[in-house]
Design an enzyme around this catalytic site. Structure first.
Site, PDB file in Angstrom:
ATOM      1  N   TYR A 188      12.216   3.611  -0.387  1.00  0.00           N
ATOM      2  CA  TYR A 188      11.178   3.147   0.543  1.00  0.00           C
ATOM      3  C   TYR A 188      11.142   4.079   1.750  1.00  0.00           C
ATOM      4  O   TYR A 188      12.170   4.358   2.369  1.00  0.00           O
ATOM      5  CB  TYR A 188      11.508   1.719   0.976  1.00  0.00           C
ATOM      6  CG  TYR A 188      10.425   0.973   1.739  1.00  0.00           C
ATOM      7  CD1 TYR A 188       9.243   1.570   2.151  1.00  0.00           C
ATOM      8  CD2 TYR A 188      10.600  -0.371   2.058  1.00  0.00           C
ATOM      9  CE1 TYR A 188       8.281   0.871   2.847  1.00  0.00           C
ATOM     10  CE2 TYR A 188       9.638  -1.095   2.755  1.00  0.00           C
ATOM     11  CZ  TYR A 188       8.482  -0.468   3.152  1.00  0.00           C
ATOM     12  OH  TYR A 188       7.517  -1.165   3.840  1.00  0.00           O
ATOM     13  N   CYS A 189       9.949   4.575   2.089  1.00  0.00           N
ATOM     14  CA  CYS A 189       9.729   5.417   3.273  1.00  0.00           C
ATOM     15  C   CYS A 189      10.639   6.648   3.203  1.00  0.00           C
ATOM     16  O   CYS A 189      10.621   7.369   2.222  1.00  0.00           O
ATOM     17  CB  CYS A 189       9.927   4.588   4.548  1.00  0.00           C
ATOM     18  SG  CYS A 189       9.399   5.423   6.063  1.00  0.00           S
ATOM     19  N   ILE A 190      11.452   6.887   4.228  1.00  0.00           N
ATOM     20  CA  ILE A 190      12.308   8.073   4.223  1.00  0.00           C
ATOM     21  C   ILE A 190      13.359   7.966   3.128  1.00  0.00           C
ATOM     22  O   ILE A 190      13.876   8.975   2.646  1.00  0.00           O
ATOM     23  CB  ILE A 190      12.973   8.284   5.610  1.00  0.00           C
ATOM     24  CG1 ILE A 190      13.594   9.682   5.734  1.00  0.00           C
ATOM     25  CG2 ILE A 190      14.004   7.198   5.879  1.00  0.00           C
ATOM     26  CD1 ILE A 190      12.581  10.794   5.767  1.00  0.00           C
ATOM     27  N   PHE A 195       8.006   3.920  -2.363  1.00  0.00           N
ATOM     28  CA  PHE A 195       7.131   3.074  -1.557  1.00  0.00           C
ATOM     29  C   PHE A 195       6.797   3.820  -0.269  1.00  0.00           C
ATOM     30  O   PHE A 195       7.691   4.110   0.527  1.00  0.00           O
ATOM     31  CB  PHE A 195       7.815   1.761  -1.180  1.00  0.00           C
ATOM     32  CG  PHE A 195       8.189   0.870  -2.325  1.00  0.00           C
ATOM     33  CD1 PHE A 195       7.522   0.940  -3.532  1.00  0.00           C
ATOM     34  CD2 PHE A 195       9.215  -0.052  -2.185  1.00  0.00           C
ATOM     35  CE1 PHE A 195       7.880   0.105  -4.586  1.00  0.00           C
ATOM     36  CE2 PHE A 195       9.565  -0.893  -3.232  1.00  0.00           C
ATOM     37  CZ  PHE A 195       8.904  -0.811  -4.436  1.00  0.00           C
TER      38      PHE A 195
END
Length: 570
Positions: free
Chosen positions: A300-302, A332
């Site tokens: 998710y994200c980074i 994500f």
């Protein structure tokens, strides 16, 4: 109303004084100088503004006689500042809002279109212009906010008294608190309460293995990599909003990495250490417990960016895909190509990087408040001024919301790793360049990633724009299914199935696709949550159903129950 150049001069002087370490004053000096060198274009821009304001005044004069107040400058649908009927109750209020919107929209556009200035400076100038006028909105001041005046009269001043109490409490806390205290929320009770056990711990992370709910699970386990700039339980909020609980109920064997909140003693922890002793170690432990050769990984994200970097490393190291311990992967709201990273680009320049690096050199990390302030400035009306108005001017207590609680429970980021991310990703965009990044002596190449990918973006994402996350589709060589969900960086992802869901999504094959408009036009909009589509994709690549592995297996006895120790560290 100040002239165009007078306004630019004020912003230049203000930002040069208040935000000089971030180079914003210097940006506005460039913009101001450029317009002085283009008097003809400046005159045309001033004429456009004068014509717009004349139409507003003419409409106001006409409405006095006819009683028909036609709004010339419309309030945007998502702009909640002026949605209350009080703003349109009188001609004066309506005209105030229209003049404010007309001038600010015009100025932001003019700054962005400054002739002879680099796009990066124009983008930053428009961003900080918007910040300036968001702060000066008539909704933020008592005597220009008719809703606040009405509430004060209606409550005989009680709303202002409560507002002062809220203000003093926030002053004591040193921040504008975004959530209420009642009912209380706590991690491990109302939040992050899916049953599980910590089965491994090192200096970087705890690995949580979640308890199965049925007699059988998929043979290939799922390992989830959350971002390290927030705590993991965005994936496990309340029972109805938990991705973890959803996956467990679907019959998957689920593991999750819970990152340690770093202190100064972790300042020299590198991205390489987070990849190899962090994510890869979590993958290996999950494989050992599950007796599986490979796992399905989710980032998710980074966390998704780090997962991309790890897969590029593993595929560059191994010649056979079956030797890579990750069979398929999901991202994500994650960027791999940082050429257009969204509004956060306004913070990325040599001045700001020098300031951030100086802070990290002194502290050993980037503090959670320093990072949180930057992210809140990306959406100031909803994440800053909304609370200033409702708490201080209206005297309201914000609701106790799980997402807001999680958002405020942020973490620190170690110096070495954050310097790498800022320079290698945001400045040099090296992840997409072959052999530009070296991990453990291995030059990496995203083009060697062949594992199937399920990538998710969101339409209103201000942190990782979906058009940026979509670029990963053409950078990897394996099959790609891309899903675009409505809403933003958090609510577009934490989007559980519900008969009352207002969300929508588009999903379809996207391997090798480069044009977002063409891809989107070829998909069918579907109502509700995309989680079901993702679960179907996961089931196809997760092997047969089998008896669930024992918690911890033979080698990793449970250390404690979920949510573990690291997530509770402040």
């Amino acid at each position: 109303m100040d002239s165009f150049l007078d306004t630019l001069k004020k912003m230049t002087e203000s930002y040069a004084t208040q935000l000089d370490p971030f180079g914003i004053g210097n940006t506005f000096m460039k913009i101001q100088k450029a317009w002085m060198q283009h008097p003809q274009e400046q005159l045309e821009a001033q004429r456009e503004l004068a014509a717009n304001l004349w139409m507003l005044n003419l409409n106001a004069l006409t409405s006095i006689g006819t009683g028909n107040n036609k709004t010339v400058e419309k309030v945007a649908e998502g702009d909640e500042r002026f949605q209350d009927p009080e703003w349109q109750a009188t001609l004066g209020n309506s005209l105030m809002v229209q003049n404010y919107l007309a001038y600010t929209r015009w100025l932001e556009r003019v700054v962005y279109d400054t002739p002879g200035v680099e796009k990066k400076d124009r983008h930053a100038g428009a961003f900080w212009t918007r910040q300036w006028f968001n702060a000066l909105s008539p909704s933020n001041f008592f005597f220009t906010n008719p809703v606040a005046i009405h509430k004060a009269l209606e409550t005989r001043g009680a709303s202002l008294a409560r507002g002062m109490e809220n203000f003093l409490a926030d002053m004591k806390a040193g921040d504008v608190k975004m959530y209420g205290d009642e009912p209380a929320l706590s991690v491990g009770k109302e939040l992050a309460n899916t049953p599980g056990s910590v089965v491994y711990r090192n200096e970087l992370f705890e690995l949580i293995q979640y308890h199965p709910v049925g007699k059988k699970v998929r043979a290939v386990p799922i390992v989830i990599v959350p971002p390290w700039i927030n705590k993991y339980y965005i994936m496990d909020l309340t029972e109805k909003k938990s991705i973890i609980r959803f996956l467990v109920n679907e019959g998957f064997s689920v593991f999750l990495i819970s990152w340690k909140n770093p202190g100064a003693d972790m300042a020299d922890n590198t991205i390489e250490k987070y990849l190899l002793k962090g994510i890869l170690k979590g993958v290996d432990v999950a494989r050992d417990i599950s007796k599986a050769k490979q796992v399905n990984a989710v980032g998710y994200c980074i966390g998704g960016t780090a997962l991309t970097l790890l897969l590029a490393y593993l595929n560059s190291k191994h010649t056979k895909p079956e030797d890579v311990p990750i069979a398929q992967w999901t991202t994500f709201a994650s960027l791999a190509d940082f050429s257009r990273p969204g509004e956060i680009e306004a913070f990325i320049n040599e001045n700001s990087l020098a300031t951030i690096e100086q802070l990290m050199d002194k502290q050993g990390y980037l503090d959670k408040k320093q990072m949180s302030s930057a992210f809140r400035m990306l959406r100031p009306n909803s994440l800053i001024w909304h609370y200033v108005v409702h708490k201080y001017l209206y005297g309201e207590t914000p609701p106790s919301m799980d997402v807001l609680y999680w958002n405020s429970d942020s973490t620190r980021v170690p110096r070495a790793m954050h310097k790498f991310c800022l320079r290698q990703f945001y400045v040099d965009n090296n992840l997409v360049k072959k052999d530009a990044i070296v991990i453990d002596g291995q030059k990496i190449d995203m083009g060697k990633i062949t594992q199937p990918l399920y990538a998710v973006g969101t339409t209103e994402d201000h942190i990782t724009p979906w058009t940026g996350t979509f670029r990963t589709c053409s950078l990897v060589k394996g099959p790609v299914r891309y899903t675009l969900s409505t809403s933003g960086h958090i609510l577009g992802i934490i989007n559980p199935p519900s008969p009352t869901s207002k969300r929508e999504y588009w999903a379809g094959d996207a391997a090798g696709e480069t044009n977002t408009e063409t891809w989107l036009a070829g998909q069918t909009k579907q109502g509700g949550s995309w989680w079901g589509d993702w679960a179907a994709w996961l089931h196809e690549g997760s092997g047969a159903m089998k008896a669930p592995p024992p918690i911890g297996g033979d080698e990793y006895p449970a250390l404690c129950e979920a949510p573990g120790v690291y997530v509770l560290e402040t």
